[in-house]
Design an enzyme around this catalytic site. Structure first.
Site, PDB file in Angstrom:
ATOM      1  N   GLU A   1      -4.824  -4.855  -7.415  1.00  0.00           N
ATOM      2  CA  GLU A   1      -5.754  -5.648  -6.602  1.00  0.00           C
ATOM      3  C   GLU A   1      -7.134  -5.029  -6.706  1.00  0.00           C
ATOM      4  O   GLU A   1      -7.343  -3.884  -6.315  1.00  0.00           O
ATOM      5  CB  GLU A   1      -5.298  -5.738  -5.148  1.00  0.00           C
TER       6      GLU A   1
ATOM      7  N   ASP B   1       0.819  -1.212   0.000  1.00  0.00           N
ATOM      8  CA  ASP B   1       0.000   0.000   0.000  1.00  0.00           C
ATOM      9  C   ASP B   1       0.851   1.260   0.000  1.00  0.00           C
ATOM     10  O   ASP B   1       0.428   2.311  -0.465  1.00  0.00           O
ATOM     11  CB  ASP B   1      -0.891   0.027   1.244  1.00  0.00           C
TER      12      ASP B   1
END
EC number: 3.2.1.165
Length: 904
Positions: free
Chosen positions: A545, A476
């Site tokens: 994702e 992230d």
């Protein structure tokens, strides 16, 4: 990720910055006994260069052991009342195998396992025998979670401050301690906390295991050798691109003199038909890097090399490196490595998106996020089954966000031609320095050498696997300058050969630069037309994702994982927290998903109705996701370069993020992906109503005919048009066959579109059926959140509920192969006398008790048939999975009565 406020062992040893020299897990699918107790000590080979894995352990909580470490780690210690554990096993995996707890995959059983039992250290104890102590002996291991004090024959040889981190690799010379006959090694394993340790965690994928995976989840090896050890052997390949006409190989290894005297070692090796040799003089305890290049070994310049390709693009040949070190004519150590020759590039395109190419050919990355078993149990067959499913789905890539699987996983990926994207985890200690207010402690000075050792060990382990095409050093968040340098220094030292990516999100790091990826979601339900927008998670760039969130498994699987009361709540109470969805407060319920299901298809009338609507919805959404990215791959503006479905599978029984369920059953999501990714494919575009042919093959194709027919739900035909003489270039190119009009007279609000693609001989090569609405889904882009975009009005698909029931006949027969596999051929036919099609006709292979036989691979499934039409489907499977039962097939559908017919 932003959604969380989230084989033989390859003998390479990495010198780590912990002051020590430094693969995954025990297990099988739920319900199976994962290992047998170690009934006798491991017998260690005396052969120089041999490695012997410990066969298992006796384990016990330190809260129940009063004896000193010297006694526990000495031969003959009784270990009475201890628990058996396999060679790769977490504490909880061992206890589950022993039957101490009820099935944690069922209902809320896992909540009943006391966490306090795993908040103290546990002993792992194993005995081994050595017949010849003249050779040197080493303990070689990684995969300790989270840290361990290590003892051999009553003596401590390493401290938990040094043996820490799941990925750090350790090699401990125990020659002076090993005795002829019985020996003992013991590990005192420390509890794990992913927010405090550089190990493994689960974030929001599933309910985390109560022991947080503490244990030893890779093999502990006993290595034998002479005075000179060979370590860090690998091959650097340089392939001529685009000609592929030649390749240069460089062989490197470290020769280490572990004796007290100077020696001269002779190194001899081979790669394919090329042999080479040389000598190296080593002072006592000296290490030197030995290199063989085409300059000194002309045979390492290969003409017409065997090039490794991803599946569907070519073959997967592998080369072998064999290397031997001898001293005074006696073999001291040996190495065997496999590797592939291929070239990977991943520059940023003009839009800043990362574009991968392999061997000079650009490809759209189509993959899924991989989850290991929740208890990190390793089952080669189960893993291989899932990888074969990936190929069946037309995927080419698996992304591993942490939880980097053992060597056998990457061996299988090499063999099957499945690309892999390994990287570090988000949302815990790994990103504690860079994720702001997110979870995970900030690093201390002690963490940097652990991180560097982890990176060095994984780089050395993965670099020769041709399936590995990058390493993501952030998820992230990208690492800061100091952490990035820590990683890059280790990667450079390991001769890392493929692109290093700063993050899976749209982040940058000082040296690696922009990631070229996006992590804009969605992670919860959105309508199919979402994917066609070139914004947020839509089909542009590389989405690392993403999916429409929940995936409701088949009714068979649901009944294996939830109680009747829980199943009742599943369809009746959308706002109720679902234990089998996610521990996240954002994803704890199915409220968004259920609202869309009821709003588009009508409120469910019962569990069966809920599940059948879910399968229909998941099919259309997953199909649209992959179709949109497939159509956009060769766009001139903002092309799609990659999409990772979040997730490919789940590590437990889940309602959340999966193309296939825990038991390998296949539903709407699975067959939607399979349909979208077929090699030559005709598809409908939700954004502009175009009918497009996508060619995922290498070669161009011509002479195609695309026909589109629109029907009301009663089967009345309202539109029919064909486009002939179509041609499509290869490598993912697409061609627009025709565009449907914005309105068609007499078309019902809910309608069906049948797309058929035929080749120049009139043979059907692709067929695709859509259920659509004249009233589109409307997205509220202005209120997009990090996990989804709201829908302000739904497409009206309720008309499907009024479709007449139609009869479908089925006949089946089975042929058993000589390779242990069987093939069942099923012909289904719509025998109705009217116009109504049988929508979404599903065929399941079952045993005599009606239980699904799994895993299976279908040629096609969930097909729609108009009156008089038939489809012949084949399914292959292991004959042994019938367990002696005669095969049967269960046929059902949206508007078709369920029936089961014999298939023997």
């Amino acid at each position: 990720m932003f959604h969380r406020p989230a084989s033989v062992r390859r003998f390479v040893t990495t010198a780590v910055a912990l002051g020590l020299l430094s693969t995954l897990s025990t297990g099988a699918r739920a319900g199976a006994r994962t290992h047998e107790p170690p009934l006798r000590p491991t017998t260690v080979s005396s052969t120089a260069g041999s490695t012997t894995a410990l066969t298992g352990y006796a384990i016990q909580s330190t809260a129940k052991v009063d004896d000193p470490a010297a006694a526990v780690s000495s031969p003959g210690y009784p270990a009475s009342g201890w628990h058996p554990a396999g060679a790769r096993s977490t504490v909880l995996a061992a206890l589950l195998a022993e039957g101490k707890y009820a099935d944690p995959f069922y209902s809320t059983n896992q909540q009943k396992i006391p966490k306090a039992d795993f908040q103290v250290p546990w002993w792992y104890r194993s005995d081994f025998t050595v017949a010849d102590i003249s050779a040197r002996t080493y303990l070689d291991f990684s995969g300790v979670i989270s840290a361990a004090d290590v003892f051999v024959n009553g003596r401590q040889i390493a401290r938990s401050a040094d043996v820490t981190g799941a990925y750090t690799h350790h090699e401990l010379d125990v020659t002076s301690l090993v005795r002829e006959g019985a020996n003992t090694v013991a590990f005192r394993i420390q509890p794990n906390n992913p927010n405090k340790n550089l190990t493994m965690g689960w974030i929001d994928w599933l309910e985390p295991p109560p022991d947080q995976n503490m244990g030893i989840v890779r093999d502990v090896l006993v290595r034998r050798g002479g005075p000179v050890a060979l370590r860090d052997a690998h091959v650097i390949t340089r392939l001529d691109v685009p000609s592929l006409a030649a390749a240069d190989l460089t062989v490197k290894a470290q020769a280490r003199n572990d004796s007290d005297a100077a020696v001269t070692a002779t190194l001899s090796g081979s790669v394919g038909a090329t042999s080479f040799s040389g000598s190296v003089a080593l002072a006592a305890h000296e290490t030197k890097t030995v290199t063989f290049t085409p300059a000194d070994t002309p045979g390492l310049h290969l003409t017409s090399p065997q090039v490794w390709w991803p599946a569907g693009m070519g073959g997967q040949p592998l080369y072998a490196l064999d290397l031997t070190a001898s001293v005074s004519g006696t073999v001291s150590d040996t190495v065997h490595e496999s590797f592939g020759i291929r070239d990977v590039k991943a520059p940023l395109n003009s839009d800043g998106a990362r574009q991968y190419s392999v061997n000079g050919r650009r490809l759209l990355i189509k993959g899924g996020g991989w989850s290991p078993d929740e208890f990190l149990r390793w089952d080669r067959t189960y893993v291989e089954d899932r990888l074969r499913y990936a190929l069946d789905l037309g995927l080419n890539t698996i992304r591993l966000e942490g939880h980097l699987e053992p060597d056998e996983f990457f061996d299988l990926a090499d063999r099957y031609g499945i690309l892999t994207l390994p990287g570090w985890e988000c949302c815990n200690k790994w990103e504690g320095n860079v994720n702001g207010s997110g979870s995970g402690d900030e690093w201390t000075a002690a963490d940097y050498p652990v991180a560097k050792a982890s990176m060095a060990a994984e780089a050395a382990r993965l670099r020769d696997h041709p399936s590995v095409i990058s390493f993501l050093i952030g998820s992230d968040f990208a690492p800061d300058a100091l952490i990035e340098k820590t990683y890059l220094d280790a990667l450079k030292a390991a001769d890392w050969p493929t692109p290093v990516v700063a993050a899976a999100s749209d982040k940058s790091s000082p040296v690696s630069g922009s990631s070229g990826m996006k992590m804009t979601g969605p992670y919860d339900w959105i309508p199919p037309n979402y994917w066609y927008a070139k914004r947020e998670g839509g089909a542009t760039g590389f989405n690392s994702e993403t999916s429409a969130g929940p995936d409701i498994p088949t009714l068979d699987t649901l009944r294996r994982m939830m109680t009747p009361a829980e199943l009742d709540t599943l369809w009746k109470n959308p706002g109720t927290k679902q234990y089998h969805r996610s521990p996240s407060s954002v994803f704890g319920t199915l409220k968004i998903y259920d609202a869309a299901l009821a709003g588009r298809y009508g409120a469910p009338t019962g569990l069966t109705d809920y599940v059948r609507k879910a399968q229909l919805a998941q099919y259309e959404n997953v199909r649209a996701q992959f179709e949109a990215y497939g159509r956009g791959a060769t766009d001139a503006s903002k092309p799609a370069t990659g999409v990772i479905y979040w997730m490919f599978n789940s590590g437990w029984t889940s309602l959340h993020w999966q193309l296939l369920d825990r038991y390998l059953d296949q539903g709407g999501a699975y067959f939607g992906a399979k349909k979208a990714n077929e090699p030559l494919h005709v598809q409908y575009s939700y954004d502009d109503r175009s009918v497009v042919v996508v060619n995922n093959r290498h070669a161009a194709v011509s002479g195609l005919t695309a026909r589109v027919t629109l029907f009301n739900t009663d089967g009345t035909q309202k539109y029919d048009k064909s486009a002939t003489g179509l041609g499509v270039a290869g490598e993912g190119a697409h061609s627009t066959a025709l565009t449907l009009p914005s309105s068609v007279s007499g078309l019902s609000t809910t309608y069906l579109a049948r797309l058929v693609l035929t080749d120049s001989a009139g043979k059907e090569v692709s067929r695709n059926v859509y259920w659509l609405s004249t009233r589109p889904d409307t997205l509220d882009w202005a209120h997009t959140d990090w996990y989804y975009t709201p829908t302000t009005s739904y497409a009206d698909l309720k008309g499907l509920g009024s479709m007449a029931r139609v009869p479908v006949s089925a006949t089946a027969s089975t042929t058993a192969g000589t390779d242990g596999a069987s093939t069942t051929t099923v012909t289904v036919r719509n025998t109705g006398s009217g116009k109504t099609p049988s929508l979404f006709t599903d065929v399941h292979l079952v045993d005599s008790k009606g239980k699904p036989v799994l895993p299976v691979q279908w040629s096609d499934n969930e097909v729609s048939l108009w009156p008089g039409e038939s489809a012949t489907l084949t399914v292959t499977y292991r004959t042994a999975d019938l367990h002696g039962s005669a095969p049967r097939v269960r046929v059902s559908g949206w508007n078709t009565a369920e029936q089961t017919v014999p298939a023997a």
